[in-house]
Write a protein that holds these residues in place. Structure first.
Motif, PDB file in Angstrom:
ATOM      1  N   GLY A   1      -7.574  -5.368  -0.878  1.00  2.00           N
ATOM      2  CA  GLY A   1      -6.722  -4.313   0.004  1.00  2.00           C
ATOM      3  C   GLY A   1      -5.749  -3.580  -0.087  1.00  2.00           C
ATOM      4  N   GLN A   2      -5.671  -2.554  -0.404  1.00  2.00           N
ATOM      5  CA  GLN A   2      -4.793  -1.505  -0.717  1.00  2.00           C
ATOM      6  C   GLN A   2      -4.119  -2.153  -1.644  1.00  2.00           C
ATOM      7  N   ASP A   3      -4.581  -0.968  -3.277  1.00  4.57           N
ATOM      8  CA  ASP A   3      -3.699  -1.252  -4.079  1.00  4.57           C
ATOM      9  C   ASP A   3      -1.944  -0.429  -3.733  1.00  4.57           C
ATOM     10  N   LEU A   4      -1.552  -1.485  -4.178  1.00  3.40           N
ATOM     11  CA  LEU A   4       0.477  -1.372  -3.986  1.00  3.40           C
ATOM     12  C   LEU A   4       0.864  -0.255  -4.586  1.00  3.40           C
ATOM     13  N   THR A   5      -0.021  -0.481  -6.231  1.00  5.55           N
ATOM     14  CA  THR A   5       0.491   0.098  -7.237  1.00  5.55           C
ATOM     15  C   THR A   5       0.988   2.114  -7.257  1.00  5.55           C
TER      16      THR A   5
ATOM     17  N   THR B   1       5.314   6.596  -0.058  1.00  7.74           N
ATOM     18  CA  THR B   1       5.710   8.336   0.709  1.00  7.74           C
ATOM     19  C   THR B   1       5.310   9.024   1.195  1.00  7.74           C
ATOM     20  N   ARG B   2       3.607   8.712   1.157  1.00  5.29           N
ATOM     21  CA  ARG B   2       2.328   9.558   1.397  1.00  5.29           C
ATOM     22  C   ARG B   2       2.048   9.365   2.754  1.00  5.29           C
ATOM     23  N   ASP B   3       1.743  10.091   3.798  1.00  6.03           N
ATOM     24  CA  ASP B   3       1.168   9.870   5.004  1.00  6.03           C
ATOM     25  C   ASP B   3       0.001   8.539   5.578  1.00  6.03           C
TER      26      ASP B   3
ATOM     27  N   GLY C   1      -5.481  -7.800   3.381  1.00  3.82           N
ATOM     28  CA  GLY C   1      -4.805  -6.901   3.919  1.00  3.82           C
ATOM     29  C   GLY C   1      -6.298  -6.101   4.443  1.00  3.82           C
ATOM     30  N   ALA C   2      -6.291  -4.505   3.870  1.00  4.73           N
ATOM     31  CA  ALA C   2      -7.638  -4.175   4.462  1.00  4.73           C
ATOM     32  C   ALA C   2      -8.939  -4.336   3.339  1.00  4.73           C
ATOM     33  N   GLY C   3      -8.401  -5.659   3.205  1.00  7.45           N
ATOM     34  CA  GLY C   3      -9.984  -6.128   2.300  1.00  7.45           C
ATOM     35  C   GLY C   3     -10.213  -7.192   2.323  1.00  7.45           C
TER      36      GLY C   3
HETATM   37  O1  T3D Z   1      -1.566   2.491   2.620  1.00  4.02           O
HETATM   38  C1  T3D Z   1      -2.243   2.800   2.863  1.00  4.02           C
HETATM   39  O2  T3D Z   1      -2.967   3.571   2.536  1.00  4.02           O
HETATM   40  C2  T3D Z   1      -3.169   2.192   3.969  1.00  4.02           C
HETATM   41  C3  T3D Z   1      -3.205   1.042   4.400  1.00  4.02           C
HETATM   42  C4  T3D Z   1      -2.929   0.109   3.303  1.00  4.02           C
HETATM   43  C5  T3D Z   1      -3.680  -1.737   3.886  1.00  4.02           C
HETATM   44  C6  T3D Z   1      -3.596  -2.483   3.580  1.00  4.02           C
HETATM   45  O3  T3D Z   1      -4.198  -3.098   2.515  1.00  4.02           O
HETATM   46  S1  T3D Z   1      -2.482  -3.081   2.660  1.00  4.02           S
HETATM   47  C7  T3D Z   1      -1.914  -4.617   2.310  1.00  4.02           C
HETATM   48  C8  T3D Z   1      -2.216  -4.297   0.851  1.00  4.02           C
HETATM   49  N1  T3D Z   1      -1.786  -5.738   0.220  1.00  4.02           N
HETATM   50  C9  T3D Z   1      -1.529  -6.739   0.166  1.00  4.02           C
HETATM   51  O4  T3D Z   1      -0.514  -7.005   1.179  1.00  4.02           O
HETATM   52  C10 T3D Z   1      -1.860  -8.169  -0.818  1.00  4.02           C
HETATM   53  C11 T3D Z   1      -0.922  -7.690  -1.830  1.00  4.02           C
HETATM   54  N2  T3D Z   1      -1.466  -9.202  -2.824  1.00  4.02           N
HETATM   55  C12 T3D Z   1      -1.246 -10.397  -2.891  1.00  4.02           C
HETATM   56  O5  T3D Z   1      -0.190 -10.538  -1.747  1.00  4.02           O
HETATM   57  C13 T3D Z   1      -1.346 -11.371  -3.648  1.00  4.02           C
HETATM   58  O6  T3D Z   1      -1.920 -10.822  -5.017  1.00  4.02           O
HETATM   59  C14 T3D Z   1      -2.847 -11.946  -3.484  1.00  4.02           C
HETATM   60  C15 T3D Z   1      -2.505 -13.195  -1.733  1.00  4.02           C
HETATM   61  C16 T3D Z   1      -3.568 -10.874  -2.461  1.00  4.02           C
HETATM   62  C17 T3D Z   1      -3.297 -13.015  -4.350  1.00  4.02           C
HETATM   63  O7  T3D Z   1      -2.421 -13.871  -4.519  1.00  4.02           O
HETATM   64  P1  T3D Z   1      -3.323 -14.483  -5.864  1.00  4.02           P
HETATM   65  O8  T3D Z   1      -2.036 -15.320  -6.878  1.00  4.02           O
HETATM   66  O9  T3D Z   1      -4.017 -14.813  -6.450  1.00  4.02           O
HETATM   67  O10 T3D Z   1      -2.339 -13.473  -7.190  1.00  4.02           O
HETATM   68  P2  T3D Z   1      -1.986 -12.376  -8.030  1.00  4.02           P
HETATM   69  O11 T3D Z   1      -1.208 -12.978  -9.278  1.00  4.02           O
HETATM   70  O12 T3D Z   1      -0.632 -11.835  -7.320  1.00  4.02           O
HETATM   71  O13 T3D Z   1      -2.567 -11.230  -8.583  1.00  4.02           O
HETATM   72  C18 T3D Z   1      -3.246 -10.647  -9.634  1.00  4.02           C
HETATM   73  C19 T3D Z   1      -3.255  -9.676  -9.920  1.00  4.02           C
HETATM   74  O14 T3D Z   1      -3.199  -8.784  -8.682  1.00  4.02           O
HETATM   75  C20 T3D Z   1      -1.186  -8.884  -9.936  1.00  4.02           C
HETATM   76  O15 T3D Z   1      -1.092  -8.470 -10.957  1.00  4.02           O
HETATM   77  P3  T3D Z   1      -0.259  -8.936 -12.572  1.00  4.02           P
HETATM   78  O16 T3D Z   1       0.729  -8.901 -12.164  1.00  4.02           O
HETATM   79  O17 T3D Z   1      -1.228  -9.758 -13.240  1.00  4.02           O
HETATM   80  O18 T3D Z   1       0.055  -7.488 -13.399  1.00  4.02           O
HETATM   81  C21 T3D Z   1      -0.988  -8.430  -8.668  1.00  4.02           C
HETATM   82  O19 T3D Z   1      -0.057  -8.142  -8.704  1.00  4.02           O
HETATM   83  C22 T3D Z   1      -2.312  -7.635  -8.276  1.00  4.02           C
HETATM   84  N3  T3D Z   1      -2.267  -7.134  -7.465  1.00  4.02           N
HETATM   85  C23 T3D Z   1      -2.818  -8.166  -6.491  1.00  4.02           C
HETATM   86  N4  T3D Z   1      -2.488  -7.782  -5.094  1.00  4.02           N
HETATM   87  C24 T3D Z   1      -2.629  -6.525  -5.572  1.00  4.02           C
HETATM   88  C25 T3D Z   1      -2.225  -6.473  -6.500  1.00  4.02           C
HETATM   89  N5  T3D Z   1      -2.042  -5.052  -7.509  1.00  4.02           N
HETATM   90  C26 T3D Z   1      -1.858  -3.627  -6.625  1.00  4.02           C
HETATM   91  N6  T3D Z   1      -2.166  -3.675  -4.979  1.00  4.02           N
HETATM   92  C27 T3D Z   1      -2.663  -4.323  -4.479  1.00  4.02           C
HETATM   93  N7  T3D Z   1      -2.985  -5.038  -3.314  1.00  4.02           N
END
Ligand code: T3D
Length: 263
Positions: free
Chosen positions: A68-72, A78-80, A113-115
């Motif tokens: 999905g969206q990169d949360l970093t 803050t953005r719209d 998420g969006a993915g």
């Molecule tokens: O903002 C806008 O434009 C609006 C649109 C929003 C659309 C959206 O998609 S909102 C939803 C965003 N996505 C999420 O909330 C999912 C977040 N990620 C997770 O919940 C988990 O990572 C997963 C379930 C996808 C996978 O879990 P797992 O245990 O297999 O992997 P991990 O260890 O969590 O992830 C590996 C790395 O990827 C990790 O980084 P690190 O710790 O090794 O440095 C993790 O932080 C990074 N990562 C995973 N998802 C994201 C991410 N980094 C940035 N953004 C992410 N979405």
């Protein structure tokens, strides 16, 4: 001729009519950035400029399809977000659905998420049996976007759609298959192979019939039976005048494999 090009965050590969777009930020599970959206737009421009493109195959590098969206992203809080959707996600989803050829998503590991909704924007979604699908939005205080509030109820009905969206529960490819969310779940180590085999099959199919089928099916989600019957009449009239239809019938009568040319 096989052709490939590396964009900053997407790898483009084209061979025998199949354009494979590989989301390429494996260290962040291919989470989507503005750059990745720009790359996807450029890749789709390139695919559409190539006359031999027949199928788009979406996949991801590394351990998962897309988180999905990169949360970093520094500005995420803050953005719209509405503007981000309008500029990037909505453009992408609309484009995939309107492309004149089939789009296949090959989902391994995880789609969140969006993915997850990018995977649903494909015409045919193949998932690993144990791959994870989650409408992760609710866990960060958001609602499904990238078409999720439309794809989900249309595919699985209101109750399952609300359940998936309100809980963010992780379901497997096998469960997604059972509830009709995706085309097929396959063994985890065969996701890309299965998607490539399907893409090759569709690249050899009569392309105008695929296009008309895609358009008619998507239109059907908003039209009455009466409107669809008219739509089918007009589309089938067009297909009845194609060389591929003549070839299909000839091949059947001559008991040989058809050679479709897309004309
Ligand atoms: O903002 C806008 O434009 C609006 C649109 C929003 C659309 C959206 O998609 S909102 C939803 C965003 N996505 C999420 O909330 C999912 C977040 N990620 C997770 O919940 C988990 O990572 C997963 C379930 C996808 C996978 O879990 P797992 O245990 O297999 O992997 P991990 O260890 O969590 O992830 C590996 C790395 O990827 C990790 O980084 P690190 O710790 O090794 O440095 C993790 O932080 C990074 N990562 C995973 N998802 C994201 C991410 N980094 C940035 N953004 C992410 N979405």
């Amino acid at each position: 001729m096989p052709f490939s090009q590396d964009f900053a965050q997407v790898h483009y590969q084209s061979e025998n009519g199949v354009v494979t777009l590989t989301l390429n930020r494996p260290e962040r599970i291919n989470s989507l950035t503005a750059q990745m959206h720009a790359d996807l737009r450029a890749c789709l421009d390139l695919a559409e400029s190539q006359r031999d493109t027949k199928v788009i195959l979406l996949t991801g590098a590394g351990k998962g399809f897309c988180a999905g969206q990169d949360l970093t992203d520094q500005e995420t809080n803050t953005r719209d977000l509405g503007e981000a959707l309008e500029k990037n996600y909505n453009v992408l989803v609309r484009r995939l659905v309107c492309l004149p050829y089939p789009v296949i998503a090959a989902v391994h590991g995880v789609a969140a998420g969006a993915g997850a909704n990018l995977a649903l924007a494909a015409d045919l979604t193949i998932m690993g049996q144990n791959a994870v699908f989650t409408q992760a939005f609710i866990r960060i205080g958001l609602m499904p976007d990238a078409g999720g509030t439309w794809f989900l109820p249309h595919r699985v009905g209101l109750q399952k759609a609300l359940g998936l969206a309100m809980t963010g529960e992780k379901i497997t490819g096998q469960e997604a298959d059972a509830m009709g969310l995706i085309w097929k779940a396959v063994p985890d180590d065969q996701v890309l192979l299965a998607a490539q085999a399907l893409a090759t099959q569709l690249a050899q199919a009569p392309s105008q019939a695929l296009h008309e089928t895609k358009q008619a099916m998507w239109a059907a989600l908003q039209q009455s039976l009466d409107q669809q019957l008219d739509w089918e009449r007009d589309a089938q009239r067009r297909l009845g005048r194609t060389a591929d239809f003549s070839e299909g019938v000839s091949a059947f009568l001559e008991k040989r494999a058809p050679q479709f040319k897309g004309s």
